[in-house]
Design a protein around this motif. Structure first.
Motif, PDB file in Angstrom:
ATOM      1  N   PRO A 541       0.815  -1.221   0.000  1.00 11.69           N
ATOM      2  CA  PRO A 541       0.000   0.000   0.000  1.00 11.69           C
ATOM      3  C   PRO A 541       0.853   1.278   0.000  1.00 11.69           C
ATOM      4  N   ALA A 542       0.206   2.376  -0.370  1.00  9.93           N
ATOM      5  CA  ALA A 542       0.883   3.681  -0.396  1.00  9.93           C
ATOM      6  C   ALA A 542       1.357   4.069   1.000  1.00  9.93           C
ATOM      7  N   SER A 543       2.445   4.817   1.030  1.00  7.20           N
ATOM      8  CA  SER A 543       3.007   5.247   2.307  1.00  7.20           C
ATOM      9  C   SER A 543       3.785   6.537   2.112  1.00  7.20           C
ATOM     10  N   ASP A 544       3.895   7.309   3.223  1.00  5.88           N
ATOM     11  CA  ASP A 544       4.693   8.546   3.184  1.00  5.88           C
ATOM     12  C   ASP A 544       6.140   8.278   3.546  1.00  5.88           C
ATOM     13  N   VAL A 545       6.459   7.051   3.916  1.00  8.06           N
ATOM     14  CA  VAL A 545       7.822   6.730   4.319  1.00  8.06           C
ATOM     15  C   VAL A 545       8.304   5.524   3.537  1.00  8.06           C
ATOM     16  N   GLU A 546       9.603   5.301   3.549  1.00  8.28           N
ATOM     17  CA  GLU A 546      10.166   4.130   2.891  1.00  8.28           C
ATOM     18  C   GLU A 546       9.722   2.858   3.617  1.00  8.28           C
ATOM     19  N   ARG A 547       9.440   1.821   2.840  1.00 11.42           N
ATOM     20  CA  ARG A 547       9.019   0.548   3.418  1.00 11.42           C
ATOM     21  C   ARG A 547       9.926  -0.565   2.898  1.00 11.42           C
ATOM     22  N   ARG A 548      10.240  -1.505   3.784  1.00 17.38           N
ATOM     23  CA  ARG A 548      11.049  -2.672   3.419  1.00 17.38           C
ATOM     24  C   ARG A 548      10.243  -3.925   3.760  1.00 17.38           C
ATOM     25  N   VAL A 549      10.037  -4.751   2.727  1.00 15.39           N
ATOM     26  CA  VAL A 549       9.186  -5.926   2.871  1.00 15.39           C
ATOM     27  C   VAL A 549      10.008  -7.171   2.503  1.00 15.39           C
ATOM     28  N   ARG A 550       9.860  -8.185   3.320  1.00 19.01           N
ATOM     29  CA  ARG A 550      10.577  -9.440   3.038  1.00 19.01           C
ATOM     30  C   ARG A 550       9.582 -10.531   2.685  1.00 19.01           C
ATOM     31  N   ALA A 551       9.875 -11.271   1.609  1.00 16.24           N
ATOM     32  CA  ALA A 551       9.015 -12.369   1.169  1.00 16.24           C
ATOM     33  C   ALA A 551       9.613 -13.705   1.598  1.00 16.24           C
ATOM     34  N   PHE A 552       8.735 -14.643   1.902  1.00 20.36           N
ATOM     35  CA  PHE A 552       9.143 -15.976   2.331  1.00 20.36           C
ATOM     36  C   PHE A 552       8.374 -17.014   1.523  1.00 20.36           C
ATOM     37  N   VAL A 553       8.957 -18.183   1.364  1.00 23.71           N
ATOM     38  CA  VAL A 553       8.234 -19.331   0.794  1.00 23.71           C
ATOM     39  C   VAL A 553       8.598 -20.549   1.627  1.00 23.71           C
ATOM     40  N   ASP A 554       7.595 -21.282   2.062  1.00 24.17           N
ATOM     41  CA  ASP A 554       7.791 -22.449   2.916  1.00 24.17           C
ATOM     42  C   ASP A 554       7.219 -23.681   2.240  1.00 24.17           C
ATOM     43  N   VAL A 555       7.808 -24.810   2.541  1.00 24.19           N
ATOM     44  CA  VAL A 555       7.200 -26.090   2.179  1.00 24.19           C
ATOM     45  C   VAL A 555       6.250 -26.476   3.299  1.00 24.19           C
ATOM     46  N   VAL A 556       5.023 -26.822   2.915  1.00 27.95           N
ATOM     47  CA  VAL A 556       4.000 -27.157   3.901  1.00 27.95           C
ATOM     48  C   VAL A 556       3.883 -28.672   4.005  1.00 27.95           C
ATOM     49  N   VAL A 557       3.885 -29.168   5.234  1.00 23.85           N
ATOM     50  CA  VAL A 557       3.750 -30.603   5.471  1.00 23.85           C
ATOM     51  C   VAL A 557       2.329 -30.898   5.930  1.00 23.85           C
ATOM     52  N   GLU A 558       2.047 -32.175   6.102  1.00 24.75           N
ATOM     53  CA  GLU A 558       0.700 -32.594   6.494  1.00 24.75           C
ATOM     54  C   GLU A 558       0.281 -31.897   7.787  1.00 24.75           C
ATOM     55  N   GLY A 559      -0.929 -31.397   7.804  1.00 19.86           N
ATOM     56  CA  GLY A 559      -1.432 -30.659   8.950  1.00 19.86           C
ATOM     57  C   GLY A 559      -1.322 -29.165   8.783  1.00 19.86           C
ATOM     58  N   GLY A 560      -0.669 -28.714   7.683  1.00 16.14           N
ATOM     59  CA  GLY A 560      -0.603 -27.293   7.402  1.00 16.14           C
ATOM     60  C   GLY A 560       0.593 -26.579   8.005  1.00 16.14           C
ATOM     61  N   LYS A 561       1.470 -27.302   8.685  1.00 16.01           N
ATOM     62  CA  LYS A 561       2.633 -26.668   9.285  1.00 16.01           C
ATOM     63  C   LYS A 561       3.759 -26.540   8.265  1.00 16.01           C
ATOM     64  N   ALA A 562       4.601 -25.511   8.502  1.00 14.22           N
ATOM     65  CA  ALA A 562       5.767 -25.341   7.642  1.00 14.22           C
ATOM     66  C   ALA A 562       6.813 -26.396   7.994  1.00 14.22           C
ATOM     67  N   GLU A 563       7.491 -26.868   6.997  1.00 12.90           N
ATOM     68  CA  GLU A 563       8.520 -27.884   7.193  1.00 12.90           C
ATOM     69  C   GLU A 563       9.707 -27.277   7.931  1.00 12.90           C
ATOM     70  N   ASP A 564      10.082 -27.903   9.052  1.00 12.44           N
ATOM     71  CA  ASP A 564      11.216 -27.390   9.823  1.00 12.44           C
ATOM     72  C   ASP A 564      12.541 -27.774   9.197  1.00 12.44           C
ATOM     73  N   GLU A 565      12.636 -29.003   8.752  1.00 21.73           N
ATOM     74  CA  GLU A 565      13.892 -29.502   8.190  1.00 21.73           C
ATOM     75  C   GLU A 565      13.575 -30.425   7.041  1.00 21.73           C
ATOM     76  N   PRO A 566      14.108 -30.160   5.855  1.00 21.35           N
ATOM     77  CA  PRO A 566      13.779 -31.002   4.695  1.00 21.35           C
ATOM     78  C   PRO A 566      14.420 -32.376   4.819  1.00 21.35           C
ATOM     79  N   PRO A 567      13.860 -33.357   4.102  1.00 19.54           N
ATOM     80  CA  PRO A 567      14.498 -34.676   4.063  1.00 19.54           C
ATOM     81  C   PRO A 567      15.903 -34.568   3.484  1.00 19.54           C
ATOM     82  N   GLU A 568      16.739 -35.512   3.853  1.00 22.52           N
ATOM     83  CA  GLU A 568      18.122 -35.485   3.389  1.00 22.52           C
ATOM     84  C   GLU A 568      18.178 -35.504   1.864  1.00 22.52           C
ATOM     85  N   GLY A 569      18.905 -34.554   1.308  1.00 21.03           N
ATOM     86  CA  GLY A 569      19.051 -34.474  -0.142  1.00 21.03           C
ATOM     87  C   GLY A 569      17.946 -33.746  -0.863  1.00 21.03           C
TER      88      GLY A 569
END
Length: 630
Positions: A541-569
């Motif tokens: 959205p519009a703003s009178d000040v500078e804005r810094r936004v960070r984007a994330f992408v997660d792998v979702v596991v069963e139950g809707g939780k983000a994956e903490d640690e991927p399988p080996e490899g």
């Protein structure tokens, strides 16, 4: 014991007979190259003749007659009577090509050796069905073939219309049989008409019979035939003086060399027999193409970009994950369908892949097959509306519907044609076309309702990638703008939107506090320079000040939780960059910096990970580099 061998020619019986011309013409004029027809027909015969244990070994060998010419001429000449206009004498030269189609771990051509004899209870009349009879109904339940007309391709590929068949049967009392056959044209000898069908073998009282056991082995050795090991069973079909066809049509055509023909045969095997390279059990086929004893390397279909998606789709169908072709009347389950979405790539130009390629343009085809899993055809459906995307799919008929599809096939088994069918069979074949077009449209051009907060992010991408991403669930984080129930904003054109309406009436501090950066619209897949990315649109959205936004992408596991640690490899999706709607150069990394000013939209790109469920989310960074509480 001396056995007289030679050619025996069939007379027309008083009650009528089948002329040789009619047998060859039963194939019609298939659009496929004759070598491809040969591969398909021979492989179907071999698969139908498979033994219950282990894989079928299927091979094609090309070689010149060369030093064996004198032996072949001595054995097979003189040819049938002069009135038959046989060209066998003329084609048996050192340069003549022998094309040998072989299978092993099959049952061989067993049963009676004469057509009028009843087979024993545990026998099938394979020998007479292949060597003598024409148009007899199949006796192989759910077999790849239907009627025996397709065997005409063996004769059509011979410049003399002649083949030699060497077979060894399986069972407690194996038998080896060697016999020749030729198809020419009907003719008269004085007032007697002949059918143009000829057989070479042991001349008996009324017909020619095959050489048996030791006699067959002796002559087979003289002719340099492959022969059989002590425990082997199977069949070798030798096409005498094979016509290998042309490389190109028209005025620029040239006769294929042995190497070019072998390459084309190997390519045909890949495109039409790929389901048999890997089966759900130990009943599959091993393929081999050789030229003068030198083997042509055949890659695995899984190693070929254009075939890998078909292989994966068939895997889904085999595992029960396909979409059912359901009907309200019997057969209620008529088959299964699976589709794989993939980046559009330039066709593979490896000669072994390209030589017999049956498809043009981007992949938008359904490989259709009956229960034996031999490709019938590549049925074209709608081209993906995004030129950067393609897809391939598989449809496999169910056991209940297999007979209906078999009845719809021409002699070359390369299409399903509803014309001429009746009742349920007509309904099954006609309905399939509608089913396939509908299922493809559901994936590449879905009709989706306006998303709600609960379904945000599941629309476009889940519909288009539902089969590519197992759970069909690409999610996003953050609440929607209550003033925009569609969730798309009104900035889909990509133009910058100036503050107006409720935004313009707020003070700058209020505006900044009330409106947080968020993901809008439906996440999607995009392909750039043949590289796929997960993509999301971020509204700042519009703003009178500078804005810094960070984007994330997660792998979702069963139950809707983000994956903490991927399988080996395993690969992990990463934000690789973003680009503003104003057309400026892309910015690498996961942080978007926006100066004071009007509202903007940004496109965020994440690396693609196969078979993953992903969630996009965004957070605004405080001036000290931390995140604002949300």
């Amino acid at each position: 014991m001396t056995i007289e061998t030679g050619w025996w020619s069939q007379r027309f019986a008083p009650e009528g007979s089948v002329a040789a011309e009619g047998i060859v013409k039963q194939l019609g004029r298939p659009e496929m190259d004759p070598l491809t027809v040969l591969v398909r027909e021979a492989a179907q015969n071999s698969w139908d003749a498979r033994r219950e244990d282990g894989p079928v070994d299927f091979g094609i060998n090309l070689r010149r007659l060369g030093a064996l010419t004198a032996r072949w001429r001595e054995t097979l000449l003189p040819p049938p009577a002069a009135d038959s206009q046989s060209t066998l004498d003329a084609v048996l030269s050192e340069d003549s090509v022998l094309l040998v189609v072989s299978d092993r771990n099959t049952v061989g051509l067993g049963g009676p050796i004469r057509a009028g004899t009843r087979p024993d209870a545990d026998e099938k009349a394979d020998f007479v069905q292949f060597m003598r009879n024409v148009g007899e109904p199949r006796d192989q339940e759910f077999g790849g073939g239907t009627y025996g007309f397709g065997k005409g391709i063996f004769y059509r590929l011979s410049r003399a219309g002649a083949i030699l068949v060497d077979t060894r049967t399986s069972g407690a009392m194996p038998s080896r049989r060697l016999m020749g056959a030729a198809l020419g044209e009907s003719y008269y000898v004085r007032d007697q008409r002949y059918t143009g069908r000829h057989w070479w073998g042991a001349i008996g009282d009324t017909v020619a019979d095959p050489l048996l056991d030791q006699h067959a082995e002796t002559v087979g050795h003289v002719l340099g035939l492959p022969g059989f090991g002590e425990a082997e069973s199977g069949t070798d079909i030798v096409i005498i003086a094979a016509d290998l066809g042309s490389v190109l049509g028209g005025q620029d055509s040239s006769t294929r060399t042995l190497d070019q023909a072998a390459e084309y045969l190997g390519s045909s095997i890949l495109w039409h027999l790929w389901p048999k390279f890997k089966a759900a059990d130990d009943r599959y086929m091993r393929f081999r193409v050789t030229v003068e004893g030198q083997e042509v390397e055949l890659p695995s279909p899984e190693e070929i970009d254009e075939l890998r998606g078909f292989v994966e789709a068939l895997g889904d169908v085999r595992s029960g994950f396909g979409v059912p072709y359901a009907r309200t009347v019997a057969p209620k389950h008529a088959g299964s369908f699976s589709l794989k979405l993939l980046p559009a790539k330039r066709p593979d130009v490896q000669p072994i892949v390209d030589a017999a390629r049956p498809l043009t343009g981007s992949l938008h085809h359904v490989a259709r097959m009956r229960t034996p899993e031999l490709v019938v055809d590549y049925f074209p459906t709608a081209v993906h509306p995004d030129a950067r995307l393609a897809y391939c799919a598989v449809f496999k008929a169910s056991l209940d519907a297999d007979a209906a599809f078999a009845l719809s096939e021409p002699p070359t088994h390369d299409a399903w044609i509803a014309r001429g069918l009746r009742g349920a069979n007509l309904g099954v074949v006609q309905g399939l076309t509608r089913f396939l077009h509908r299922e493809v449209a559901e994936v590449i051009a879905p009709k989706t309702a306006p998303p709600t907060e609960a379904s945000r992010g599941m629309g476009e991408l889940s519909a288009r990638l539902g089969i590519l991403i197992p759970t069909s669930d690409v999610q996003q984080e953050g609440r929607t703008d209550p003033s925009n129930r569609s969730g798309h904003g009104d900035n889909r054109s990509g133009r910058r939107r100036s503050g107006s309406g409720s935004d313009a009436t707020r003070g700058s501090g209020q505006r900044n506090a009330a409106r947080k950066p968020r993901i809008v619209g439906a996440p999607r897949l995009e392909v750039h320079d043949e590289v796929p990315y997960f993509v999301a649109t971020v509204d700042i959205p519009a703003s009178d000040v500078e804005r810094r936004v960070r984007a994330f992408v997660d792998v979702v596991v069963e139950g809707g939780k983000a994956e903490d640690e991927p399988p080996e490899g395993a690969s992990i999706p990463q934000i690789v960059g973003s680009q503003s709607d104003c057309g400026a150069d892309p910015i690498p990394g996961s942080i978007i910096t926006v100066g004071p000013g009007d509202r903007t939209e940004w496109t965020v790109y994440a690396s693609y990970v196969e078979d993953a469920v992903v969630r996009f989310r965004v957070s605004e960074l405080a001036s000290d580099g931390g995140r604002h509480a949300q």
